[in-house]
Design a protein around this motif. Structure first.
Motif, PDB file in Angstrom:
ATOM      1  N   MET A   1     -19.077  13.112  13.587  1.00  0.00           N
ATOM      2  CA  MET A   1     -18.269  13.888  14.534  1.00  0.00           C
ATOM      3  C   MET A   1     -17.059  13.073  14.949  1.00  0.00           C
ATOM      4  O   MET A   1     -17.178  11.889  15.257  1.00  0.00           O
ATOM      5  N   LYS A   2     -15.908  13.724  14.965  1.00  0.00           N
ATOM      6  CA  LYS A   2     -14.698  13.040  15.414  1.00  0.00           C
ATOM      7  C   LYS A   2     -14.402  13.435  16.845  1.00  0.00           C
ATOM      8  O   LYS A   2     -14.292  14.611  17.170  1.00  0.00           O
ATOM      9  N   LEU A   3     -14.284  12.431  17.727  1.00  0.00           N
ATOM     10  CA  LEU A   3     -13.967  12.681  19.128  1.00  0.00           C
ATOM     11  C   LEU A   3     -12.467  12.565  19.351  1.00  0.00           C
ATOM     12  O   LEU A   3     -11.819  11.649  18.844  1.00  0.00           O
ATOM     13  N   ILE A   4     -11.928  13.492  20.123  1.00  0.00           N
ATOM     14  CA  ILE A   4     -10.506  13.498  20.475  1.00  0.00           C
ATOM     15  C   ILE A   4     -10.376  13.653  21.986  1.00  0.00           C
ATOM     16  O   ILE A   4     -10.791  14.674  22.524  1.00  0.00           O
ATOM     17  N   PRO A   5      -9.800  12.645  22.678  1.00  0.00           N
ATOM     18  CA  PRO A   5      -9.461  11.304  22.222  1.00  0.00           C
ATOM     19  C   PRO A   5     -10.722  10.499  21.896  1.00  0.00           C
ATOM     20  O   PRO A   5     -11.821  10.900  22.256  1.00  0.00           O
ATOM     21  N   ASP A   6     -10.547   9.346  21.245  1.00  0.00           N
ATOM     22  CA  ASP A   6     -11.702   8.566  20.818  1.00  0.00           C
ATOM     23  C   ASP A   6     -12.155   7.556  21.869  1.00  0.00           C
ATOM     24  O   ASP A   6     -12.871   6.608  21.564  1.00  0.00           O
ATOM     25  N   TYR A   7     -11.760   7.747  23.109  1.00  0.00           N
ATOM     26  CA  TYR A   7     -12.209   6.901  24.209  1.00  0.00           C
ATOM     27  C   TYR A   7     -12.268   7.754  25.460  1.00  0.00           C
ATOM     28  O   TYR A   7     -11.796   8.893  25.490  1.00  0.00           O
ATOM     29  N   ILE A   8     -12.856   7.185  26.536  1.00  0.00           N
ATOM     30  CA  ILE A   8     -12.934   7.928  27.793  1.00  0.00           C
ATOM     31  C   ILE A   8     -12.635   6.982  28.942  1.00  0.00           C
ATOM     32  O   ILE A   8     -13.034   5.802  28.913  1.00  0.00           O
ATOM     33  N   ASN A   9     -11.916   7.454  29.939  1.00  0.00           N
ATOM     34  CA  ASN A   9     -11.533   6.623  31.081  1.00  0.00           C
ATOM     35  C   ASN A   9     -12.701   6.414  32.041  1.00  0.00           C
ATOM     36  O   ASN A   9     -13.575   7.269  32.174  1.00  0.00           O
ATOM     37  N   ASP A  10     -12.662   5.301  32.753  1.00  0.00           N
ATOM     38  CA  ASP A  10     -13.663   5.053  33.795  1.00  0.00           C
ATOM     39  C   ASP A  10     -13.542   6.042  34.938  1.00  0.00           C
ATOM     40  O   ASP A  10     -14.486   6.256  35.692  1.00  0.00           O
ATOM     41  N   SER A  11     -12.351   6.661  35.089  1.00  0.00           N
ATOM     42  CA  SER A  11     -12.138   7.604  36.185  1.00  0.00           C
ATOM     43  C   SER A  11     -12.891   8.913  35.979  1.00  0.00           C
ATOM     44  O   SER A  11     -13.099   9.672  36.923  1.00  0.00           O
ATOM     45  N   VAL A  12     -13.307   9.193  34.739  1.00  0.00           N
ATOM     46  CA  VAL A  12     -14.058  10.412  34.460  1.00  0.00           C
ATOM     47  C   VAL A  12     -15.457  10.268  35.037  1.00  0.00           C
ATOM     48  O   VAL A  12     -16.051   9.182  35.009  1.00  0.00           O
ATOM     49  N   ASN A  13     -16.024  11.372  35.570  1.00  0.00           N
ATOM     50  CA  ASN A  13     -17.321  11.266  36.245  1.00  0.00           C
ATOM     51  C   ASN A  13     -18.423  10.815  35.289  1.00  0.00           C
ATOM     52  O   ASN A  13     -18.340  10.962  34.067  1.00  0.00           O
ATOM     53  N   GLY A  14     -19.503  10.278  35.885  1.00  0.00           N
ATOM     54  CA  GLY A  14     -20.568   9.651  35.108  1.00  0.00           C
ATOM     55  C   GLY A  14     -21.244  10.570  34.119  1.00  0.00           C
ATOM     56  O   GLY A  14     -21.613  10.154  33.015  1.00  0.00           O
ATOM     57  N   SER A  15     -21.448  11.834  34.476  1.00  0.00           N
ATOM     58  CA  SER A  15     -22.141  12.760  33.573  1.00  0.00           C
ATOM     59  C   SER A  15     -21.335  12.979  32.292  1.00  0.00           C
ATOM     60  O   SER A  15     -21.905  13.023  31.195  1.00  0.00           O
ATOM     61  N   GLU A  16     -20.011  13.103  32.412  1.00  0.00           N
ATOM     62  CA  GLU A  16     -19.181  13.290  31.225  1.00  0.00           C
ATOM     63  C   GLU A  16     -19.134  12.027  30.386  1.00  0.00           C
ATOM     64  O   GLU A  16     -19.111  12.091  29.150  1.00  0.00           O
ATOM     65  N   ARG A  17     -19.114  10.867  31.024  1.00  0.00           N
ATOM     66  CA  ARG A  17     -19.129   9.616  30.262  1.00  0.00           C
ATOM     67  C   ARG A  17     -20.433   9.474  29.490  1.00  0.00           C
ATOM     68  O   ARG A  17     -20.442   9.012  28.351  1.00  0.00           O
ATOM     69  N   ARG A  18     -21.563   9.882  30.112  1.00  0.00           N
ATOM     70  CA  ARG A  18     -22.848   9.787  29.419  1.00  0.00           C
ATOM     71  C   ARG A  18     -22.871  10.683  28.190  1.00  0.00           C
ATOM     72  O   ARG A  18     -23.321  10.283  27.119  1.00  0.00           O
ATOM     73  N   LEU A  19     -22.375  11.917  28.332  1.00  0.00           N
ATOM     74  CA  LEU A  19     -22.374  12.833  27.197  1.00  0.00           C
ATOM     75  C   LEU A  19     -21.402  12.355  26.118  1.00  0.00           C
ATOM     76  O   LEU A  19     -21.673  12.508  24.919  1.00  0.00           O
ATOM     77  N   PHE A  20     -20.282  11.785  26.522  1.00  0.00           N
ATOM     78  CA  PHE A  20     -19.327  11.241  25.552  1.00  0.00           C
ATOM     79  C   PHE A  20     -20.019  10.208  24.663  1.00  0.00           C
ATOM     80  O   PHE A  20     -19.864  10.215  23.435  1.00  0.00           O
TER      81      PHE A  20
END
Length: 583
Positions: A1-20
């Motif tokens: 799977m290709k993620l766009i963008p291929d990174y995630i900011n620390d400012s994004v909430n924890g649940s979205e970072r976990r799923l990322f």
């Protein structure tokens, strides 16, 4: 799977970072794309509204709403606890996902001519921090993924979700690779949007720049290649992409060094990153200040009263390299050079080779420059010679679309400087104002009158920058204009975020302001339009985002008229070339 963008900011909430991270490590979804929010949705009205994750693959297109922590429904309202954040919503997460999907579907039907009934378009809800076993006629368990489901491969949920939505339609076709690319290409700009440099300091006025196709291509290439040589004229977004690359590498735990030539640009970028990134393993500095800091920590001594050019081009790099033999400098995982045309010499490259892991041959770096139009400090021929070996080490990319200037500013730049600006993203805009003056008193009267009109029209003082090819002491501003208005000389100390609340008109030399921009720019003391290409005027003209005024000595009118004839001739040649290509 290709993620766009291929990174995630620390400012994004924890649940979205976990799923990322789950999607980042997933297997079995090789032909799928996952577009995700960068945490900027509160600043921009995106086509598809509040979409956390969007999956696009052969089985269809699916919107995912993500909730973390404890989730419960009481008295018709939904209570969500995600870490320390708790909020209450009347709209269920299922309704949120559904409305976002419908909005997106309508957009695709309207703008791409898609038939939504021909393919599986659906939505799901992911609860990353809790088990969700609540039954209701409002949703089907097949579209729910909770904490227990995440213990299994995420591909199992995606197959279950797509199977559910495919079973609800008749005669639905799978998406071809061409269709998947079309959807991703159309939508990705909304997810890979980044804040424009000029608006990152003021949260109340933040704008989001929807990346151009070529800017997206640069970010793609930079993610897949270790070394990038990026060419682009003024206003094409080189510095914005340089800052974005710094953020992306920091998010991946890498150390980053960003160097440039101009002190004002370095100070501006430091303040911007302190405000938006905070502390981190990065340094933003001018090359010469960076060298001086290392020299000062060694036993080497440097004669600062030497000829300035010799000091910068010979003594600093020689002393740095000597110091490096006994005290090796810190090596960074990623090196970024902005406005590199100002510092491309063999000696400076020796210095840069010392500060990146793997050196310039094998390290990771991005070098951004406009060697054709903005080389106002160094020897252009020398810089071109230095570029050749760098090209053999790097992926070479070009930016051609001007995202800063209005069409009127771009055309005026072409007219006066003789330098073509091929593509302009913005539309409309005010006409460029020429303030023809006979002498200094006449120039003062006309420039001060123009500034008064701007302030009377409601423009704020900090939206105005006055530039001159002369030093502050010899310019119109330094000698006559400053006493008439609340003005400040722009310096590294007042470029910081802490001082960004200054509510007065800034002024600087064109040289010092290179790499920066403002809404309104007034150029003063222009005494020579002349023939041939004018690089300094090009730099000055292209600093303005919305409105440009130029104070030009009256005896330059003949040169201006000659420039106008040449400009019209070039336009005619361009039009003829386009017609010929179209035949």
């Amino acid at each position: 799977m290709k993620l766009i963008p291929d990174y995630i900011n620390d400012s994004v909430n924890g649940s979205e970072r976990r799923l990322f991270k789950v999607f980042q490590n997933c297997k079995g979804l090789d032909n799928w794309f996952c577009l995700h929010s960068l945490g900027v949705s509160r600043h921009v009205s995106k086509r598809e509204g509040e979409i956390d994750f969007l999956l696009i693959g052969p089985d269809g297109l699916f919107v995912l709403e993500v909730k973390g922590g404890k989730v419960e429904r009481k008295n018709g309202a939904w209570l969500v606890q995600d870490g320390s954040r708790q909020y209450r919503k009347q709209e269920s997460p299922f309704d949120q996902a559904k409305s976002a999907l419908y909005s997106l579907t309508n957009d695709l039907v309207k703008n791409l001519g898609w038939r939504a009934d021909k393919h599986a378009f659906g939505y799901g809800v992911v609860f990353t921090g809790a088990e969700f076993k609540v039954g209701s006629p409002e949703w089907d368990p097949a579209i729910v993924c909770d904490k227990s489901d995440l213990k299994q491969p995420i591909s199992s949920y995606v197959k279950r979700l797509s199977g559910y939505w495919r079973s609800r339609g008749k005669g639905q076709r799978k998406l071809s690779q061409r269709q998947i690319k079309e959807l991703v290409g159309y939508l990705r700009g909304d997810f890979e949007a980044v804040m424009t440099l000029s608006d990152q300091l003021s949260e109340s006025e933040q704008e989001i720049a929807r990346l151009t196709t070529e800017q997206v291509r640069v970010l793609d290439a930079a993610g897949q290649n270790s070394r990038i040589l990026l060419f682009g004229a003024a206003g094409t977004g080189k510095t914005m992409l340089a800052v974005e690359m710094l953020k992306r590498h920091l998010a991946q735990g890498r150390s980053v060094l960003l160097l440039c030539y101009n002190k004002l640009l370095a100070a501006y970028l430091r303040g911007l990153l302190r405000h938006n990134v905070g502390a981190g393993d990065y340094i933003v500095e001018t090359l010469h200040h960076f060298m001086r800091d290392h020299i000062d920590m060694s036993d080497e001594q440097i004669d600062t009263v030497a000829d300035k050019r010799e000091l910068f081009t010979e003594k600093f790099p020689n002393k740095f390299l000597a110091a490096a033999k006994t005290r090796p400098p810190t090596k960074f995982d990623y090196l970024i050079i902005d406005e590199a045309q100002d510092i491309l010499t063999p000696k400076y490259l020796e210095v840069l080779d010392q500060v990146v892991v793997g050196g310039l041959d094998n390290g990771q770096w991005m070098i951004c420059l406009d060697n054709r139009n903005q080389n106002i400090y160094s020897n252009g021929a020398e810089a071109s010679a230095v570029l050749e070996p760098l090209k053999s080490k790097a992926t070479v990319l070009n930016l051609s679309i001007n995202c800063r200037n209005t069409p009127n500013i771009a055309r005026a730049t072409e007219l006066v400087t003789g330098i073509d600006i091929d593509g302009v993203k913005k539309q409309g805009g005010a006409s460029v104002k020429y303030l023809w003056y006979k002498d200094r008193e006449d120039q003062l009267r006309k420039v001060s009158g123009f500034i008064k009109d701007l302030l009377k029209a409601g423009f704020s003082a900090e939206e105005i920058t006055v530039l001159s090819p002369r030093t502050a002491a010899a310019s119109l501003t330094g000698t006559s204009l400053q006493p008439l208005f609340d003005m400040h000389q722009i310096s590294p100390s007042n470029m910081s975020v802490a001082a960004s609340g200054i509510k007065s008109i800034g002024y600087a030399t064109i040289h010092a302001y290179k790499g920066l921009e403002n809404k309104i720019v007034i150029l003063t003391d222009i005494e020579n339009i002349g023939a041939g290409k004018s690089l300094l005027n090009y730099v000055g003209f292209t600093r303005a985002r919305a409105l440009l005024a130029v104070a030009v000595r009256s005896d330059q009118r003949p040169s201006f008229r000659k420039r106008l004839r040449l400009f019209l001739s070039r336009l005619k040649d361009k039009a003829g070339s386009v017609v010929a290509k179209g035949r």
